[in-house]
Write an enzyme that holds these catalytic residues in place. Structure first.
Site, mmCIF file in Angstrom:
data_model
loop_
_atom_site.group_PDB
_atom_site.id
_atom_site.type_symbol
_atom_site.label_atom_id
_atom_site.label_comp_id
_atom_site.label_asym_id
_atom_site.label_seq_id
_atom_site.Cartn_x
_atom_site.Cartn_y
_atom_site.Cartn_z
ATOM 1 N N HIS B 151 0.839 -1.209 0.000
ATOM 2 C CA HIS B 151 0.000 0.000 0.000
ATOM 3 C C HIS B 151 0.864 1.245 0.000
ATOM 4 O O HIS B 151 2.087 1.165 0.118
ATOM 5 C CB HIS B 151 -0.915 0.004 1.226
ATOM 6 C CG HIS B 151 -0.176 0.154 2.520
ATOM 7 N ND1 HIS B 151 0.243 -0.906 3.278
ATOM 8 C CD2 HIS B 151 0.261 1.256 3.192
ATOM 9 C CE1 HIS B 151 0.875 -0.483 4.361
ATOM 10 N NE2 HIS B 151 0.907 0.836 4.334
ATOM 11 N N HIS B 198 -5.924 -1.848 4.284
ATOM 12 C CA HIS B 198 -5.851 -0.740 3.329
ATOM 13 C C HIS B 198 -4.975 -1.098 2.131
ATOM 14 O O HIS B 198 -4.027 -1.861 2.229
ATOM 15 C CB HIS B 198 -5.374 0.556 3.968
ATOM 16 C CG HIS B 198 -3.994 0.509 4.590
ATOM 17 N ND1 HIS B 198 -3.456 -0.603 5.153
ATOM 18 C CD2 HIS B 198 -3.055 1.471 4.727
ATOM 19 C CE1 HIS B 198 -2.252 -0.325 5.622
ATOM 20 N NE2 HIS B 198 -1.978 0.920 5.367
ATOM 21 N N HIS B 213 4.630 7.539 2.557
ATOM 22 C CA HIS B 213 5.413 6.300 2.525
ATOM 23 C C HIS B 213 4.737 5.290 1.609
ATOM 24 O O HIS B 213 3.576 5.442 1.246
ATOM 25 C CB HIS B 213 5.597 5.706 3.917
ATOM 26 C CG HIS B 213 4.341 5.119 4.517
ATOM 27 N ND1 HIS B 213 3.485 5.839 5.316
ATOM 28 C CD2 HIS B 213 3.793 3.882 4.430
ATOM 29 C CE1 HIS B 213 2.481 5.076 5.703
ATOM 30 N NE2 HIS B 213 2.620 3.871 5.170
ATOM 31 N N HIS B 245 0.948 -0.261 14.413
ATOM 32 C CA HIS B 245 -0.035 0.804 14.212
ATOM 33 C C HIS B 245 -1.310 0.421 14.956
ATOM 34 O O HIS B 245 -1.713 -0.745 14.930
ATOM 35 C CB HIS B 245 -0.428 0.929 12.735
ATOM 36 C CG HIS B 245 0.655 1.433 11.837
ATOM 37 N ND1 HIS B 245 1.456 2.502 12.132
ATOM 38 C CD2 HIS B 245 1.056 1.014 10.617
ATOM 39 C CE1 HIS B 245 2.289 2.717 11.139
ATOM 40 N NE2 HIS B 245 2.081 1.821 10.205
ATOM 41 N N TYR B 254 9.107 2.020 9.861
ATOM 42 C CA TYR B 254 9.283 3.069 8.853
ATOM 43 C C TYR B 254 10.778 3.325 8.715
ATOM 44 O O TYR B 254 11.477 3.472 9.720
ATOM 45 C CB TYR B 254 8.645 4.388 9.301
ATOM 46 C CG TYR B 254 7.145 4.501 9.210
ATOM 47 C CD1 TYR B 254 6.414 3.844 8.230
ATOM 48 C CD2 TYR B 254 6.466 5.326 10.088
ATOM 49 C CE1 TYR B 254 5.034 4.004 8.145
ATOM 50 C CE2 TYR B 254 5.087 5.497 10.005
ATOM 51 C CZ TYR B 254 4.376 4.833 9.044
ATOM 52 O OH TYR B 254 3.026 5.000 8.966
ATOM 53 N N GLU B 264 8.063 1.338 4.185
ATOM 54 C CA GLU B 264 7.571 0.611 5.345
ATOM 55 C C GLU B 264 7.658 -0.891 5.068
ATOM 56 O O GLU B 264 7.397 -1.336 3.954
ATOM 57 C CB GLU B 264 6.111 1.004 5.605
ATOM 58 C CG GLU B 264 5.459 0.234 6.744
ATOM 59 C CD GLU B 264 4.007 0.655 6.983
ATOM 60 O OE1 GLU B 264 3.286 0.914 5.998
ATOM 61 O OE2 GLU B 264 3.601 0.716 8.148
HETATM 62 FE FE FE2 Z 1 1.603 2.129 5.885
#
Ligand code: FE2
Ligand code: FES
Lengths: 98, 306
Positions: B151, B198, B213, B245, B254, B264
Site C-alpha cells: 500500500h 488498506h 510512505h 499501528h 518506517y 515501510e
Molecule cells: Fe503504511
C-alpha cells in the site's frame, strides 16, 4: 579521528562533525530530536541550511528542496554536506527561504 | 469470483536520485527480484510472492517522490466503469502503454496532486510463485524477504474529494478514519479494495502530490525483527519502529530509502470484510493510531515527505 567544528549561527551552538560524516550527523548527536533530523538522505528538506563559510563536499540531493540557483547562493541540505574544514552555517529548515 | 471490480494496488513508480544505488537497495536489502531495465532511467522490480510482471518501477530524477500508483481491475468492464464514473469528477485521464507486460493503464490526475492508474491486463512474471504442487517458494527469498508491494500513504490537499473518488469511482471501502479536531473532516482516511486493512491511505496535506510512505508486506512479526536487524547491519536510516499501528493493527518499521523516500515493512493487521463497521479515531488519539505503543507522533511524521 579528525573532527571539524560547525557553528550554527542562529542557534548559538557548535557541533563536532567527524571527517567523512555529514553535518546533520553532528547536529543529531548534539540533539537527536532536532527538527533538522529528517530522512537523512537528501529527500525531504527539513535539514536545509545556508553555508556562511568553510570547505565541504556534497552528495546529490532533491532539487525540489534546494535548486541549483539556491545552491549558488549558499543553500544546501545538512545531510548531504560533508565538511572539509571548520564551518559556519545557519539553520533554515523546510521551505524557509531567506 | 470472490472479489470483483478493483482487486488490489499492484504497481508503483517511484523517483530516486541515483538509480544504481537504489536498485541495489531494493534488491539486496528489501529483497525484491530484479525484472530488468526500462529505457535508460528506469528499473523494474517485484516481490517474490507476486504473480504479475513487476510491481515497482524506480525512475532516476532530480527529486525523489512518487510518479503514480496503479490498481489492478478484475476485467476490462471494471476499467470502462471507472472511466465512466470519473466523468462526474472530471479528472484528467490519459493512457500509459510503456510498462512492459502491462496492457493499457488508464491514468487519472486526482485532486490531491497524485496520479492513480487502473489496468486489467498484466502478464505473469518469469519469477513467480509456484502453482503446480507448489512449494512456498521456488527460490528462497533474500534480504528482508518482502512478499509484495502492499500500500501507499499519499499526501495532498482536497482529501475529502479524493476519498469520494476512491469510493464512488473505484468502488473501494473506507476502513478507518482519523477525524480533524472539530470532527468536520478527516486528517487521514484508509481505503481498501479487498480484505486488507488498506490498499491506499490519504493524508490531508497542503502540498500536492507528496509521498508519505509506501509499503511492502512481510510475513510476520519475526520477519519485521529480522528486517530491523538488516537495517542495523547496513546503517539504513530508521524513522520509527519496530512497532505497531493502532490503525489496521499492522506491525511495522518506517525507514528511508537512499533518496529519502519513506518505506515501510508491514505485517499482520486484521482482515477486512465489506460489512465491517467503520473504525474511527479522534484527533487527540492520533499518536496511538499511528504509534500504538509509544502513543506519540514523532516530529518527522508530518514534516518529512518526498
Ligand atoms: Fe503504511
Ligand atoms: S534530512 Fe531529509 S533532506 Fe536532509
Amino acid at each position: 579521528m579528525k573532527k571539524y567544528i560547525v557553528k550554527i549561527l542562529n542557534e548559538n551552538i557548535s557541533v563536532n562533525v567527524n571527517e567523512g560524516d555529514h553535518i546533520l550527523k553532528g547536529i543529531a548527536r548534539y540533539n537527536s530530536s532536532h527538527k533538522a533530523n529528517g530522512c537523512r538522505n537528501g529527500g525531504c528538506g527539513v535539514c536545509k541550511i545556508r553555508i556562511v563559510s568553510g570547505e565541504f563536499e556534497v552528495k546529490k540531493w532533491s532539487k525540489e528542496q534546494v535548486s541549483d540557483e539556491e545552491f549558488e547562493k549558499g543553500y544546501a541540505l545538512a545531510c548531504r554536506v560533508f565538511p572539509k574544514s571548520d564551518m559556519v552555517i545557519e539553520y533554515i529548515g523546510k521551505n524557509n527561504k531567506k | 469470483m470472490a472479489l470483483k471490480g478493483i482487486l488490489r494496488s499492484g504497481l508503483i513508480q517511484l523517483r530516486v536520485l541515483d538509480l544504481e544505488e537504489s536498485v541495489d537497495f531494493y534488491h539486496d536489502r528489501i529483497g525484491l527480484t530484479k525484472v530488468g531495465k526500462l529505457g535508460n532511467d528506469r528499473f523494474m522490480l517485484k516481490g517474490y510472492d507476486e504473480f504479475d510482471h513487476h510491481s515497482v518501477v524506480l525512475r532516476e530524477a532530480d527529486s525523489p517522490g512518487i510518479d503514480f500508483m496503479c490498481f489492478k481491475a478484475l476485467d476490462e468492464e471494471t476499467v470502462k466503469d471507472v472511466i465512466a464514473k470519473n466523468e462526474k469528477f472530471g479528472y484528467e485521464r490519459y493512457e500509459v502503454t510503456d510498462q512492459p507486460g502491462f496492457g493499457t493503464i488508464q491514468m487519472f490526475k486526482i485532486a490531491n496532486g497524485h496520479t492513480i492508474g487502473v489496468y486489467s491486463e498484466v502478464e505473469l512474471a518469469e519469477q513467480k510463485p509456484m502453482t503446480c504442487n507448489p512449494k512456498i517458494w521456488d527460490k528462497e527469498p533474500h534480504g528482508m524477504e518482502a512478499n509484495l508491494f502492499d500500500h501507499a500513504l499519499l499526501a495532498g490537499p482536497n482529501q475529502g474529494e479524493c476519498v469520494n473518488w476512491f469510493v464512488e469511482v473505484m468502488g473501494m471501502a473506507i476502513t478507518e478514519v482519523l477525524y480533524t479536531e472539530d470532527k468536520n473532516g478527516y486528517i487521514c482516511t484508509w481505503l481498501s479494495s479487498n480484505t486488507r486493512g488498506h490498499d491506499v491511505a490519504l493524508l490531508n496535506f497542503p502540498d500536492a502530490g507528496k509521498l508519505h510512505h509506501f509499503s511492502f508486506q512481510l510475513s510476520g512479526w519475526n520477519d519485521i525483527g529480522r528486517a530491523a536487524d538488516i537495517m542495523a547491519r547496513y546503517n539504513i536510516k530508521i524513522d520509527a519502529g519496530p512497532m505497531r499501528h493502532g490503525v489496521t493493527r499492522g506491525q511495522t518499521i518506517y525507514f528511508f530509502d537512499p533518496s529519502g523516500n519513506r518505506v515501510e515493512t508491514y505485517a499482520g493487521g486484521y482482515e477486512y470484510f465489506p460489512d465491517a463497521p467503520l473504525r474511527e479515531w479522534s484527533a487527540d488519539r492520533a499518536g496511538e493510531g499511528i504509534f500504538y505503543y509509544t502513543k506519540e507522533l514523532n516530529e518527522r511524521f508530518l514534516t518529512v515527505l518526498t
